[in-house]
Design a protein around this motif. Structure first.
Motif, PDB file in Angstrom:
ATOM      1  N   ASN B  23       0.824  -1.201   0.000  1.00 21.59           N
ATOM      2  CA  ASN B  23       0.000   0.000   0.000  1.00 21.59           C
ATOM      3  C   ASN B  23       0.859   1.253   0.000  1.00 21.59           C
ATOM      4  N   LYS B  24       2.187   1.080  -0.115  1.00 18.37           N
ATOM      5  CA  LYS B  24       3.064   2.225  -0.279  1.00 18.37           C
ATOM      6  C   LYS B  24       4.161   1.883  -1.282  1.00 18.37           C
ATOM      7  N   LEU B  25       4.368   2.750  -2.245  1.00 16.75           N
ATOM      8  CA  LEU B  25       5.401   2.486  -3.243  1.00 16.75           C
ATOM      9  C   LEU B  25       6.613   3.363  -2.975  1.00 16.75           C
ATOM     10  N   ASP B 132      17.851  11.451 -24.491  1.00  8.39           N
ATOM     11  CA  ASP B 132      18.098  12.160 -23.240  1.00  8.39           C
ATOM     12  C   ASP B 132      16.985  11.907 -22.230  1.00  8.39           C
ATOM     13  N   VAL B 133      15.773  11.927 -22.748  1.00  9.76           N
ATOM     14  CA  VAL B 133      14.653  11.737 -21.826  1.00  9.76           C
ATOM     15  C   VAL B 133      14.653  10.284 -21.325  1.00  9.76           C
ATOM     16  N   ALA B 134      15.097   9.362 -22.177  1.00  2.90           N
ATOM     17  CA  ALA B 134      15.210   7.957 -21.748  1.00  2.90           C
ATOM     18  C   ALA B 134      16.169   7.844 -20.575  1.00  2.90           C
ATOM     19  N   LYS B 135      17.244   8.615 -20.638  1.00  3.22           N
ATOM     20  CA  LYS B 135      18.201   8.602 -19.529  1.00  3.22           C
ATOM     21  C   LYS B 135      17.553   9.092 -18.244  1.00  3.22           C
ATOM     22  N   LYS B 136      16.710  10.111 -18.388  1.00  8.13           N
ATOM     23  CA  LYS B 136      16.009  10.625 -17.214  1.00  8.13           C
ATOM     24  C   LYS B 136      15.154   9.545 -16.571  1.00  8.13           C
ATOM     25  N   TYR B 137      14.506   8.768 -17.415  1.00 10.26           N
ATOM     26  CA  TYR B 137      13.683   7.682 -16.877  1.00 10.26           C
ATOM     27  C   TYR B 137      14.562   6.491 -16.486  1.00 10.26           C
ATOM     28  N   LEU B 159       6.789   3.672 -14.131  1.00  8.95           N
ATOM     29  CA  LEU B 159       5.574   4.271 -13.555  1.00  8.95           C
ATOM     30  C   LEU B 159       5.921   5.598 -12.881  1.00  8.95           C
ATOM     31  N   ILE B 160       5.234   6.669 -13.302  1.00  2.11           N
ATOM     32  CA  ILE B 160       5.497   8.015 -12.783  1.00  2.11           C
ATOM     33  C   ILE B 160       4.235   8.535 -12.089  1.00  2.11           C
ATOM     34  N   ASP B 161       4.418   9.134 -10.930  1.00  7.15           N
ATOM     35  CA  ASP B 161       3.239   9.629 -10.202  1.00  7.15           C
ATOM     36  C   ASP B 161       2.918  11.083 -10.556  1.00  7.15           C
ATOM     37  N   LYS B 162       1.914  11.635  -9.903  1.00 10.29           N
ATOM     38  CA  LYS B 162       1.457  12.988 -10.244  1.00 10.29           C
ATOM     39  C   LYS B 162       2.492  14.055  -9.929  1.00 10.29           C
ATOM     40  N   LYS B 163       3.431  13.736  -9.038  1.00 11.76           N
ATOM     41  CA  LYS B 163       4.494  14.697  -8.711  1.00 11.76           C
ATOM     42  C   LYS B 163       5.728  14.466  -9.567  1.00 11.76           C
ATOM     43  N   LYS B 164       5.573  13.710 -10.636  1.00 11.23           N
ATOM     44  CA  LYS B 164       6.678  13.389 -11.542  1.00 11.23           C
ATOM     45  C   LYS B 164       7.818  12.649 -10.844  1.00 11.23           C
ATOM     46  N   GLN B 165       7.434  11.768  -9.945  1.00  8.38           N
ATOM     47  CA  GLN B 165       8.412  10.899  -9.282  1.00  8.38           C
ATOM     48  C   GLN B 165       8.286   9.489  -9.847  1.00  8.38           C
ATOM     49  N   ILE B 166       9.428   8.834 -10.018  1.00  4.14           N
ATOM     50  CA  ILE B 166       9.411   7.455 -10.510  1.00  4.14           C
ATOM     51  C   ILE B 166       9.054   6.524  -9.359  1.00  4.14           C
ATOM     52  N   ARG B 167       8.032   5.711  -9.540  1.00  2.46           N
ATOM     53  CA  ARG B 167       7.555   4.864  -8.448  1.00  2.46           C
ATOM     54  C   ARG B 167       7.687   3.373  -8.735  1.00  2.46           C
ATOM     55  N   GLY B 168       8.093   3.017  -9.953  1.00  2.00           N
ATOM     56  CA  GLY B 168       8.260   1.585 -10.206  1.00  2.00           C
ATOM     57  C   GLY B 168       8.804   1.299 -11.593  1.00  2.00           C
ATOM     58  N   GLY B 172       8.315  -5.139 -19.138  1.00  2.00           N
ATOM     59  CA  GLY B 172       7.142  -5.064 -20.007  1.00  2.00           C
ATOM     60  C   GLY B 172       6.958  -6.267 -20.916  1.00  2.00           C
ATOM     61  N   THR B 173       7.830  -7.240 -20.821  1.00  2.00           N
ATOM     62  CA  THR B 173       7.626  -8.445 -21.618  1.00  2.00           C
ATOM     63  C   THR B 173       6.973  -9.548 -20.779  1.00  2.00           C
ATOM     64  N   LYS B 174       6.715  -9.255 -19.497  1.00  2.00           N
ATOM     65  CA  LYS B 174       6.214 -10.299 -18.600  1.00  2.00           C
ATOM     66  C   LYS B 174       4.821  -9.990 -18.093  1.00  2.00           C
ATOM     67  N   GLU B 175       3.956 -10.954 -18.223  1.00  2.00           N
ATOM     68  CA  GLU B 175       2.578 -10.781 -17.808  1.00  2.00           C
ATOM     69  C   GLU B 175       2.470 -10.482 -16.308  1.00  2.00           C
ATOM     70  N   LEU B 176       3.244 -11.229 -15.488  1.00  2.00           N
ATOM     71  CA  LEU B 176       3.123 -11.069 -14.041  1.00  2.00           C
ATOM     72  C   LEU B 176       3.575  -9.683 -13.587  1.00  2.00           C
ATOM     73  N   GLU B 177       4.675  -9.195 -14.193  1.00  2.00           N
ATOM     74  CA  GLU B 177       5.149  -7.871 -13.795  1.00  2.00           C
ATOM     75  C   GLU B 177       4.167  -6.796 -14.250  1.00  2.00           C
ATOM     76  N   THR B 178       3.502  -7.040 -15.371  1.00  2.00           N
ATOM     77  CA  THR B 178       2.499  -6.088 -15.837  1.00  2.00           C
ATOM     78  C   THR B 178       1.297  -6.091 -14.890  1.00  2.00           C
ATOM     79  N   ASN B 179       0.956  -7.261 -14.356  1.00  2.00           N
ATOM     80  CA  ASN B 179      -0.106  -7.311 -13.343  1.00  2.00           C
ATOM     81  C   ASN B 179       0.263  -6.449 -12.152  1.00  2.00           C
ATOM     82  N   GLU B 180       1.524  -6.570 -11.751  1.00  2.00           N
ATOM     83  CA  GLU B 180       1.999  -5.792 -10.607  1.00  2.00           C
ATOM     84  C   GLU B 180       1.898  -4.294 -10.909  1.00  2.00           C
ATOM     85  N   LEU B 181       2.275  -3.918 -12.137  1.00  2.00           N
ATOM     86  CA  LEU B 181       2.162  -2.518 -12.544  1.00  2.00           C
ATOM     87  C   LEU B 181       0.713  -2.043 -12.404  1.00  2.00           C
ATOM     88  N   MET B 182      -0.227  -2.862 -12.847  1.00  2.00           N
ATOM     89  CA  MET B 182      -1.622  -2.435 -12.779  1.00  2.00           C
ATOM     90  C   MET B 182      -2.071  -2.282 -11.332  1.00  2.00           C
TER      91      MET B 182
END
Lengths: 136, 192
Positions: B23-25, B132-137, B159-168, B172-182
């Motif tokens: 419940n906290k990332l 360059d932007v890829a490097k940022k991410y 995954l980026i939140d509303k404050k432009k912070q990277i949270r995860g 992207g090739t794995k179904e289970l990790e995509t479930n986690e993303l959702m």
């Protein structure tokens, strides 16, 4: 006396025979599947479903039957032309697999032709070789 | 002794039942200072402002990629379908082959995927700006002529939140990790 000894060995013989049969049958069964997973599934997806109108399906694809004679060349040389599969038009690039042997091509195609509800007649190695001789 | 055993037993059961930590990332980085100006599949200008007060998921791909991209797009499509009606969530896919992937090509690609640009932007632009932007991410997107398709790239969803912070980061090739993303998007939505 001799007979009794034989009886002791019988279970081992049976086990060895069963093991050998299992090893050989699973090996030849899985070769096409292994190639599919390594070289095709990333595009055509695990279940042969394809991806929207970007990548055509292989599962229940009318193309397999209609253009049976072109399949080996598609796998070997790739494809980049408009194709219509199950009424939907596709136009993206499918890469070539020049390094595949004739047997690789037969195995992977036969896996495709007989899975996910496909019930096409498998291609013989000879048919595959004939097709490859006249690739465009 | 018996009491102690019972106690231990119950604490284990209890801790197994409470949702574990999800419940906290964590905050893994931030992209607030990233500047970019790209064009979407509809020729709309896409800048950091486009994501003002939005949760967004981003990745890097190219339309002629023979390896992992179709799988990534199939997984991203699941995310799209789940949040298609939520205006707080946007998906952003950058091409890393902008010479080839023009706006017109991206429009065709997006059309074939059947997606709407309100919720899934596919952008192209200046190559250096994209890298360059890829490097940022912190996703590796580099040119490499030896790789099939000429590019290596990580296959990550970020995954980026509303404050432009990277949270995860998710594979992207794995179904289970995509479930986690959702699931994690839901967590961020609950953060408000």
């Amino acid at each position: 006396m001799k007979d009794k000894k034989l009886i002791y060995f019988a279970p081992f013989v049976v086990m060895v025979v069963v093991a050998l049969v299992l090893i050989f049958s699973t090996k030849s069964k899985n070769q096409g599947e292994a190639i599919y997973e390594a070289r095709c599934a990333n595009c055509h997806m695990e279940n042969g479903k394809g991806l929207q109108s970007l990548i055509p399906p292989l599962a229940n694809a009318d193309y397999l039957n209609k253009y049976r004679g072109k399949l080996a060349c598609i796998v070997k040389k790739g494809m980049e032309e408009k194709v219509i599969v199950n009424g939907v038009e596709y136009q993206q690039q499918m890469p070539a697999n020049e390094e595949f042997t004739d047997t690789d091509i037969a195995n992977v195609l036969n896996y495709v032709l007989t899975n996910w509800g496909n019930e096409e007649k498998p291609l013989s190695l000879q048919e595959v070789q004939e097709q490859l001789e006249s690739c465009p | 002794m018996k009491l102690l055993k019972a106690f231990i037993f119950f604490t284990i059961i209890l801790s197994a039942c409470t949702p574990s930590g999800k419940n906290k990332l964590p905050i893994l980085g931030q992209v607030a200072d990233a500047q970019f100006e790209f064009l979407s599949q509809d020729s709309a200008v896409v800048t950091p402002q486009t994501f003002e007060n939005k949760i967004y998921v981003t990745d890097f791909f190219f339309t002629t990629c023979p390896t992992i991209c179709p799988t990534m797009k199939a997984q991203m499509l699941r995310v799209y379908e789940k949040f298609e009606n939520n205006d707080n969530v946007i998906l952003l896919s950058h091409t890393i082959d902008p010479q080839h992937d023009t706006v017109g090509l991206l429009r065709d690609y997006a059309g074939r995927l059947g997606i709407n640009s309100d919720h899934w932007l596919m952008v192209t632009g200046d190559k250096k700006e994209i890298f360059d932007v890829a490097k940022k991410y912190m996703v590796s997107a580099m040119e490499d002529k030896d790789q099939p398709g000429g590019f290596v790239h990580s296959g990550a969803f970020v995954l980026i939140d509303k404050k432009k912070q990277i949270r995860g980061y998710y594979d992207g090739t794995k179904e289970l990790e995509t479930n986690e993303l959702m699931d994690d998007i839901e967590v961020l939505l609950n953060e408000g």
